[in-house]
Motif scaffolding. Structure first.
Motif, short mmCIF file in Angstrom:
data_model
loop_
_atom_site.label_atom_id
_atom_site.label_comp_id
_atom_site.label_asym_id
_atom_site.label_seq_id
_atom_site.Cartn_x
_atom_site.Cartn_y
_atom_site.Cartn_z
N GLU A 100 -53.16 -23.96 -10.79
CA GLU A 100 -52.36 -22.82 -11.20
C GLU A 100 -52.64 -22.64 -12.60
O GLU A 100 -52.80 -21.53 -13.22
CB GLU A 100 -51.14 -22.52 -10.55
CG GLU A 100 -51.19 -22.75 -9.15
CD GLU A 100 -49.81 -22.77 -8.65
OE1 GLU A 100 -48.86 -23.19 -9.32
OE2 GLU A 100 -49.62 -22.61 -7.41
N ASN A 101 -52.34 -23.38 -13.63
CA ASN A 101 -52.26 -23.16 -14.92
C ASN A 101 -53.52 -23.08 -15.61
O ASN A 101 -53.78 -22.40 -16.31
CB ASN A 101 -51.44 -24.56 -15.86
CG ASN A 101 -50.19 -24.64 -15.18
OD1 ASN A 101 -49.40 -23.53 -14.94
ND2 ASN A 101 -49.47 -25.67 -15.19
N ASP A 127 -55.69 -20.29 -13.22
CA ASP A 127 -55.12 -19.14 -12.81
C ASP A 127 -55.21 -18.52 -11.70
O ASP A 127 -55.55 -17.49 -11.16
CB ASP A 127 -55.57 -18.02 -14.16
CG ASP A 127 -54.63 -16.96 -14.00
OD1 ASP A 127 -53.46 -17.10 -13.75
OD2 ASP A 127 -54.94 -15.74 -14.62
#
Length: 730
Positions: free
Chosen positions: A474-475, A478
């Motif tokens: 997710e980081n 994205d």
């Protein structure tokens, strides 16, 4: 990458490390089992070694014979320097004089080895053999066979060489060196022969010879002593205690006990012989002197009696009496010094200070005796003759009596000589072996196996450099992670058989409450919202590389959606290696490839399943041009026809990085999901996969992290029981 991700990379999660080891408990257990097996093999093939010991005390003092003869003269040797009484005795105990005699007496210079005695045979052999050494020879025996080597005298050329002993059927035997027979003879008799190498004398006794061959070795004296010393140690107990400890090790309890006791016997015997050597030397001297003195005494008495009969009694003046006494004393001192001279000659050379001193005293006595003789010659003739004869009788009587007394004392002293060593403890037969220490080896093997297993597990964990955290995806990308699917404990026992079986059970049907299925159910809401904004209800499931679990996720997701009363169609678009037909127990005929090739129509390729509301289109027979078929207008038309007929259409595609099929299909679908496998899929692979989609203008809706095998509190899931496989290999 944000600052939090960097911080996470710089720290070690001990909890994660601990549970990663628990997850690999089978690897650690396997290493422990293998280590235990190796330890058991070592214990099985390694013979037990026993140890026996003995104690000897060395007394610092003179023997009985020396004390009887030396008298005050022992003080002269007392200040010449003194060492520990045990140092010299330790060297004697290690000398060839002692050990060589033991080797000769017990035939320790003959070795016998079975040609079939290998570690492998010792591991599985149940037959016990015995090798025995004694004064009769060396015997090798088992329950049914035996032989005895009574004599083995061979030429020096063959010393320390392995000679192969082979028993023949006609009560004969042969000795070979390098496969060449060098000696042959008959059993149960002494065989003698001469050749260019030297003389042979071999006597081997056997009434039941062995069938296998043996290796006989006659050791040289040096080699035999060195071989014995490998298991033999001698050391002083403490410092300047005079107590010597002897230790001998071996595989046979009785043998090592006999050897050590024989060493004690030989050593003690030589010590007594050495200490009684002084008495023997002096007794030899006295045995020679006593007959001569007795003969001289008899002659002197005869002459003196004849003189008295001829001249009657002659008055001896006081001066003559004094000369007589002096002469007698000088002769007595002279003969005593001669006796000590003979005694010391057994110990010292002629240049020794004690020998030099005794010689000087004897010379001084001889000089005084000459002076006294000159004085006697000046007396009157009759008185002088009387005095000489009387002196001879008196001196010979005194000397004979003195030597006779010394002779008797030496006989008693020699009989009572015990040496200066005392055997305190003799060797006794040991009961328990000193090695291998089986319990310690087994315990150590468990620790070693555990250590190696832990090390291997850590290395495997380090080599798993793939994605281990959903927040990392997710980081960095994205993109949302729709689900994290753990390994299923139900599939653990089945995974090895999945590829071999024609039918693969669907986990959502067989075990609907499985933890992996519960994770897939949680993503239904996310798919619903994704479809609400999508151009159609086509869902493509792909992955960067093979073996990430696309087929497992596709099949079970389709089953879960169908179980919620939806009309679902699943298409196997992996025209190369797809195997969705195994999940639904269909053959691989009349599938997608046949439809695109124009060989089948739509109704024949859509097949029903055992799950209500779920239909399937299998891949069919693998075509030669799968990419061209999937990029054709007919495939696009097919998807347009199927979309309104079902609530959800799930398409299982090949790996994105392997072929272009998945990118082609993604242009037609409304929702695109990518499968990443825990600890296997690299972040770089996932980035390249997303870039491939972006290059053709397709958006990836989300990621599914599959095959979670660890506990990681704080990541939104906690599976601390370490499941194994839940996904079969794509």
């Amino acid at each position: 990458m944000n600052q939090n991700a960097k911080s996470d990379d710089d720290t070690i999660d001990l909890k994660e490390l601990f549970f990663s080891l628990i997850a690999q408990w089978k690897v650690i257990a396997l290493c422990i089992i293998l280590s235990l097996i190796c330890a058991i093999f070592y214990i099985r093939i390694t013979p037990s070694v026993y140890s026996t010991d003995a104690l000897v005390q060395v007394e610092d003092g003179k023997g009985a014979a020396s004390a009887a003869l030396l008298g005050e003269l022992k003080d002269f040797s007392g200040g010449l320097g003194q060492k520990s009484p045990a140092e010299a005795e330790i060297e004697i105990l290690n000398s060839r004089m002692v050990l060589g005699k033991v080797i000769h007496d017990l035939n320790l210079n003959i070795t016998i080895k079975d040609s079939e005695d290998t570690p492998f045979n010792r591991l599985f052999s149940l037959e016990n053999t015995q090798l025995k050494y004694d004064t009769q020879g060396v015997s090798f025996s088992s329950k049914q066979h035996s032989f005895l080597v009574k004599q083995l005298d061979i030429p020096n050329f063959y010393l320390d060489k392995k000679l192969k002993l082979k028993f023949e059927d006609n009560a004969k035997f042969t000795l070979s060196d390098k496969d060449q027979i060098i000696f042959s003879g008959d059993l149960n008799k002494l065989n003698q022969a001469n050749d260019s190498k030297g003389t042979w004398k071999v006597n081997i006794v056997s009434n039941s010879p062995f069938q296998q061959d043996f290796f006989l070795t006659k050791l040289s004296a040096t080699t035999a002593v060195e071989l014995l010393k490998l298991n033999y140690t001698v050391a002083e107990k403490g410092k300047m205690t005079g107590v010597i400890g002897l230790n001998y090790r071996g595989e046979d309890q009785q043998h090592i006990t006999n050897v050590l006791n024989h060493i004690l016997e030989i050593y003690h015997q030589q010590n007594i012989e050495r200490k009684s050597l002084e008495s023997k030397q002096t007794l030899g001297f006295l045995d020679q002197q006593l007959p001569e003195l007795k003969q001289q005494l008899e002659k002197s008495e005869l002459k003196f009696n004849d003189f008295r009969e001829k001249y009657n009694t002659v008055d001896v003046t006081q001066e003559s009496e004094l000369m007589l006494k002096q002469n007698i004393e000088l002769e007595k001192m002279r003969i005593e010094l001669k006796q000590k001279q003979a005694e010391f000659s057994a110990k010292y050379t002629a240049d020794h200070p004690l020998m030099t001193e005794i010689n000087a005293q004897i010379n001084a006595l001889d000089q005084k005796s000459k002076e006294l003789s000159q004085a006697i010659k000046r007396l009157p003739e009759t008185q002088r003759l009387y005095l000489q004869l009387y002196r001879d009788v008196k001196v010979n009587t005194e000397l004979y009596t003195s030597l006779l007394n010394s002779y008797q004392q030496l006989k008693i002293a020699n009989a009572g000589e015990i040496g200066n060593v005392r055997i305190i403890d003799t060797a006794i037969e040991p009961v328990k072996p000193i090695k291998p220490q089986k319990l310690i080896i087994l315990v150590l093997s468990i620790f070693v196996g555990g250590f190696l297993g832990t090390l291997l597990a850590l290395l495997r964990n380090m080599m798993r450099s793939g994605i281990k955290d959903s927040s990392q995806i997710e980081n960095e990308l994205d993109l949302p992670v729709y689900a994290t699917v753990p390994r299923s404990p139900v599939q653990e026992s089945r995974i090895k058989l999945l590829k071999k079986k024609k039918h693969i059970p669907i986990l959502a049907v067989k075990n609907g409450d499985d933890i992996a299925i519960e994770s897939l159910r949680s993503m239904r809401t996310a798919i619903h919202f994704a479809l609400s904004a999508a151009k159609n209800n086509l869902i493509m499931i792909s992955g960067p590389a093979p073996e990430v679990g696309k087929s497992f996720i596709s099949t079970n997701l389709a089953a879960i959606l169908a179980q919620s009363e939806k009309r679902v169609l699943i298409i196997d678009a992996d025209l190369r290696r797809g195997y969705l037909h195994k999940y639904f127990n269909h053959d691989n005929q009349a599938g997608l490839a046949e439809y695109l090739n124009g060989q089948q129509n739509l109704d024949t390729i859509i097949k029903t399943t055992e799950i209500t509301g779920l239909s399937v289109i299998t891949r069919g027979k693998s075509p030669t041009n799968p990419s061209e078929l999937l990029s054709s207008a007919k495939f696009a038309t097919l998807l347009e026809q199927l979309s309104p007929l079902y609530d959800h259409v799930i398409i299982d595609t090949p790996p994105i990085l392997a072929v272009t099929d998945g990118i082609i299909i993604s242009q037609y679908t409304g929702v695109n999901l990518v499968i990443a496998r825990y600890a296997k899929t690299q972040m770089k692979e996932l980035e390249i996969t997303i870039n491939r989609f972006e290059q053709v203008g397709v958006k990836v809706n989300g990621i599914i992290l599959n095959d979670i095998v660890r506990s990681a509190g704080g990541y939104g899931y906690n599976y601390s029981y370490g499941y194994k496989a839940s996904t079969e290999q794509d």
